[in-house]
Motif scaffolding. Sequence first.
Motif, PDB file in Angstrom:
ATOM      1  N   LEU A   4       8.121 -40.197 -45.400  1.00 26.75           N
ATOM      2  CA  LEU A   4       6.755 -40.568 -45.477  1.00 26.75           C
ATOM      3  C   LEU A   4       5.984 -40.710 -44.028  1.00 26.75           C
ATOM      4  O   LEU A   4       6.732 -41.095 -43.096  1.00 26.75           O
ATOM      5  N   TYR A   5       4.915 -40.005 -43.993  1.00 29.35           N
ATOM      6  CA  TYR A   5       4.070 -40.038 -42.782  1.00 29.35           C
ATOM      7  C   TYR A   5       3.720 -41.450 -42.257  1.00 29.35           C
ATOM      8  O   TYR A   5       3.245 -42.355 -43.188  1.00 29.35           O
ATOM      9  N   ASN A   6       4.113 -41.788 -41.036  1.00 22.66           N
ATOM     10  CA  ASN A   6       3.988 -43.052 -40.534  1.00 22.66           C
ATOM     11  C   ASN A   6       3.803 -42.876 -39.148  1.00 22.66           C
ATOM     12  O   ASN A   6       4.272 -43.357 -38.191  1.00 22.66           O
ATOM     13  N   GLN A   7       2.715 -42.038 -38.542  1.00 23.35           N
ATOM     14  CA  GLN A   7       2.518 -41.878 -37.113  1.00 23.35           C
ATOM     15  C   GLN A   7       1.608 -42.985 -36.555  1.00 23.35           C
ATOM     16  O   GLN A   7       1.618 -43.081 -35.229  1.00 23.35           O
ATOM     17  N   ASN A   8       0.809 -43.776 -37.331  1.00 25.26           N
ATOM     18  CA  ASN A   8       0.169 -44.793 -36.936  1.00 25.26           C
ATOM     19  C   ASN A   8       0.138 -45.943 -37.650  1.00 25.26           C
ATOM     20  O   ASN A   8      -0.722 -46.308 -38.447  1.00 25.26           O
ATOM     21  N   SER A   9       1.203 -46.718 -37.472  1.00 23.22           N
ATOM     22  CA  SER A   9       1.629 -47.991 -38.237  1.00 23.22           C
ATOM     23  C   SER A   9       0.658 -48.999 -37.845  1.00 23.22           C
ATOM     24  O   SER A   9       0.473 -49.958 -38.725  1.00 23.22           O
ATOM     25  N   SER A  10       0.106 -49.034 -36.711  1.00 23.63           N
ATOM     26  CA  SER A  10      -0.749 -49.975 -36.675  1.00 23.63           C
ATOM     27  C   SER A  10      -2.394 -50.020 -37.141  1.00 23.63           C
ATOM     28  O   SER A  10      -3.069 -50.656 -37.064  1.00 23.63           O
ATOM     29  N   ASP A  11      -2.378 -48.705 -37.718  1.00 23.18           N
ATOM     30  CA  ASP A  11      -3.765 -48.539 -38.120  1.00 23.18           C
ATOM     31  C   ASP A  11      -3.654 -47.677 -39.493  1.00 23.18           C
ATOM     32  O   ASP A  11      -3.532 -46.428 -39.568  1.00 23.18           O
ATOM     33  N   LYS A  12      -3.315 -48.463 -40.412  1.00 26.33           N
ATOM     34  CA  LYS A  12      -2.918 -47.770 -41.791  1.00 26.33           C
ATOM     35  C   LYS A  12      -3.905 -46.961 -42.428  1.00 26.33           C
ATOM     36  O   LYS A  12      -3.448 -46.047 -43.120  1.00 26.33           O
ATOM     37  N   VAL A  13      -5.142 -47.250 -42.142  1.00 25.87           N
ATOM     38  CA  VAL A  13      -6.185 -46.728 -42.790  1.00 25.87           C
ATOM     39  C   VAL A  13      -6.159 -45.115 -42.207  1.00 25.87           C
ATOM     40  O   VAL A  13      -6.318 -44.012 -42.629  1.00 25.87           O
ATOM     41  N   LYS A  14      -6.435 -45.174 -40.841  1.00 21.72           N
ATOM     42  CA  LYS A  14      -6.024 -43.857 -40.124  1.00 21.72           C
ATOM     43  C   LYS A  14      -4.757 -43.169 -40.566  1.00 21.72           C
ATOM     44  O   LYS A  14      -4.764 -41.865 -40.587  1.00 21.72           O
ATOM     45  N   ASN A  15      -3.966 -43.822 -40.325  1.00 26.84           N
ATOM     46  CA  ASN A  15      -2.517 -43.132 -40.597  1.00 26.84           C
ATOM     47  C   ASN A  15      -2.708 -42.320 -41.888  1.00 26.84           C
ATOM     48  O   ASN A  15      -2.150 -41.320 -42.335  1.00 26.84           O
ATOM     49  N   TYR A  16      -3.050 -42.893 -43.091  1.00 26.79           N
ATOM     50  CA  TYR A  16      -3.111 -42.527 -44.544  1.00 26.79           C
ATOM     51  C   TYR A  16      -4.276 -41.354 -44.593  1.00 26.79           C
ATOM     52  O   TYR A  16      -3.983 -40.243 -45.289  1.00 26.79           O
ATOM     53  N   THR A  17      -5.245 -41.464 -43.836  1.00 30.21           N
ATOM     54  CA  THR A  17      -6.270 -40.364 -43.724  1.00 30.21           C
ATOM     55  C   THR A  17      -5.632 -39.015 -42.902  1.00 30.21           C
ATOM     56  O   THR A  17      -5.873 -37.929 -43.453  1.00 30.21           O
ATOM     57  N   ASP A  18      -4.872 -39.375 -41.863  1.00 26.79           N
ATOM     58  CA  ASP A  18      -4.588 -38.479 -41.143  1.00 26.79           C
ATOM     59  C   ASP A  18      -3.151 -37.556 -41.903  1.00 26.79           C
ATOM     60  O   ASP A  18      -2.975 -36.426 -41.680  1.00 26.79           O
ATOM     61  N   LEU A  19      -2.430 -38.282 -42.740  1.00 31.39           N
ATOM     62  CA  LEU A  19      -1.460 -37.593 -43.346  1.00 31.39           C
ATOM     63  C   LEU A  19      -1.885 -36.182 -44.126  1.00 31.39           C
ATOM     64  O   LEU A  19      -1.274 -35.238 -44.141  1.00 31.39           O
ATOM     65  N   PHE A  20      -3.208 -36.047 -44.638  1.00 27.91           N
ATOM     66  CA  PHE A  20      -3.649 -34.873 -45.108  1.00 27.91           C
ATOM     67  C   PHE A  20      -4.266 -33.999 -44.210  1.00 27.91           C
ATOM     68  O   PHE A  20      -4.665 -33.034 -44.883  1.00 27.91           O
ATOM     69  N   LEU A  21      -4.181 -34.308 -42.932  1.00 31.10           N
ATOM     70  CA  LEU A  21      -4.862 -33.203 -41.881  1.00 31.10           C
ATOM     71  C   LEU A  21      -3.783 -32.947 -41.140  1.00 31.10           C
ATOM     72  O   LEU A  21      -4.191 -31.880 -40.341  1.00 31.10           O
ATOM     73  N   ASP A  22      -2.784 -33.640 -40.730  1.00 25.19           N
ATOM     74  CA  ASP A  22      -1.713 -33.360 -39.732  1.00 25.19           C
ATOM     75  C   ASP A  22      -0.562 -32.293 -40.406  1.00 25.19           C
ATOM     76  O   ASP A  22       0.165 -32.647 -41.045  1.00 25.19           O
ATOM     77  N   ALA A  23      -0.769 -31.195 -39.879  1.00 26.61           N
ATOM     78  CA  ALA A  23       0.195 -29.983 -40.090  1.00 26.61           C
ATOM     79  C   ALA A  23       1.602 -30.263 -39.876  1.00 26.61           C
ATOM     80  O   ALA A  23       2.418 -29.692 -40.508  1.00 26.61           O
ATOM     81  N   SER A  24       1.856 -31.185 -39.019  1.00 25.06           N
ATOM     82  CA  SER A  24       3.324 -31.301 -38.376  1.00 25.06           C
ATOM     83  C   SER A  24       3.913 -32.425 -39.201  1.00 25.06           C
ATOM     84  O   SER A  24       4.788 -32.892 -38.979  1.00 25.06           O
TER      85      SER A  24
END
Length: 628
Positions: free
Chosen positions: A281-301
Amino acid sequence: MKSINKLIITITLGIGATVTSCQKLNIAPTNIVTPAIIFNSEAGVKSLLATIYADLPIEDFKYRPDGGDDNNGMQRPGFNPGNPWMNFYNSAAVTGEEVGPFGGMDIGSGFGYWPYADIRNVNTLISELPKHVATLTQATVNSLLGEAHFLRAYYYFGLAKRYGGVPIITVPQDPGAPLSTLQVHRDKEQATWDFIGAELDLGYQMMSEISDAGRANKYVAVALKSRAMLYAACVAKYGSTNFIDGPARGQGLVGIPADQATKYFQAAYDAAKLLDGHYSLYNQNSSDKVKNYTDLFLDASSKENIFIRQYSITLNLNTPAGPHSWDATMSPGRMTSGGLSRSYPTLDFVQLWSNLPITNSDGTPKRFNNLLDLTQGLEPRLRATVYFPGETLRGLTFDTQRGIYPSFSGTAAAEVAKAPNSRTWQLQTDPNVLYPNKTDPNAKQVIGFTGISNNLGDDQLTRTGFYVRKYINYNAAKTNVDLYKSIQPWIDLRYAEILLNRAEAAVELGNTGDALTDINLIRDRAGATPYSSIDLDKVRKERRMELAFENQYYWDLKRWRTADVVLDRAHFKGLMPYYVFNENKYIFLAETELFNREYTFQKQFYYEPIPGGQINQNPNLLPNNPNY
């Protein structure tokens, strides 16, 4: 069926550059090629693969569930139609996740998807590859064969979930053969699903563990298998009681015996289990879960992405990999340089998470100092999926408002029950209109620039109070947000779905322990409170929340056989913000969405009709599906 038997493989110039997959498939093929030219090099094979991948029935940004329309001479019903910017023709808009101007379209009756020309290309690939081991090497041939079996399974999955049993054709047919050999019969539905499973097993066994983005590997094959076998399991379990009888049913062309359900649930579970340790599961930004979930659909990596479709701004917009228009058609006009927003999340969908705190215990509307105050305490995943009033995008605020009350008294329910012309609000369609007038220093806009449209001819303002946030590229400058300017990939298979597939299969098999673990992994990433226990209703609800707007819920309703109940004369609601002038406060009222659409789904729609044109060419496709 003469329509499926093209002996010469025709590839349009440049199609290799328009594929959905990796850059290494960007090979410009010749116009008309023979097997010798294709299979004498790996580059030639990839040229053919480019065509096959491009035509896969991936239900992406450009997919239209009503079959699409054609203004450019293209005949690819439903998939990448001639007007690919019309993202408001989406599955969410016919299930209550969203509402749109075309949300009442009858998508259950079918649109003629019949990809046997594409299947013939795959069959040619499978039959020819073993003849070219000396040129390609055995290892390369084996891997390409595995990829071909995956591709063939994907096409048959697109057929099976629409029609049930279809003809299983595994060799390139000779169009010069006697007509009686070409007019093949449908296979039973169970045989079709078993074929799909077996093909995906071959893909898993023969492909490598890694692949370029947009191409399949062994784990893509079993990820698709988990989705497909879960569908088959539900057809067996729930289709045995909720069906329309008829000759097709009696011959097994639709329906699977109920005693086969456990086998398919187990197959779905086992396939999903094979992905453990290979994706996360995508968890690049655990301190900001709104941004983390938003970025999941934009981060090609993202390590969550299993299988994606890519797009390029340089390619023809009418091709599968040409640019799409998600940002321009899901955002209000104020936040784009062109485009029209026409499809909007419903309050019913938002309240999957919980009832929003918009009323007091006595039924009066709660007062808020700011629009955004409503979002306090809401689950981060919800806020990353839907834009609420008061949120910001590209430096602009969603100042969503339906009107102004000079003053407000009474309960929310009593106010909503009134006829519109008996309410004391000030209602305008122009966001530049001020109340009480433009000379008053305390004057307020009657509606916002992203306000709720009261004019049904206005194609840029919400009818529900919400806008879609999932997949919106918030990094794009407003000047770059226009039709055919979006290139964020479509994630066709991601690890969260695999966990959901596994959890659902586990619950159906009585394994609640594994299901609870899988669901809580998803809920933790979402910023939601973990469950202490699990059941099927919770799993299905979690699936709806996690996979919202990803063209999954429509098919879930069909395989669960609940669409005829959920969409039985259904109407959906929006959340209407109002400004109360004498209090300097905002209130929210739950009201019928302003399209005021009624949705319905007949039981016969669990299967689509075999296309009439195909029956005319091949009467052996009869009997048609029940009630068609």
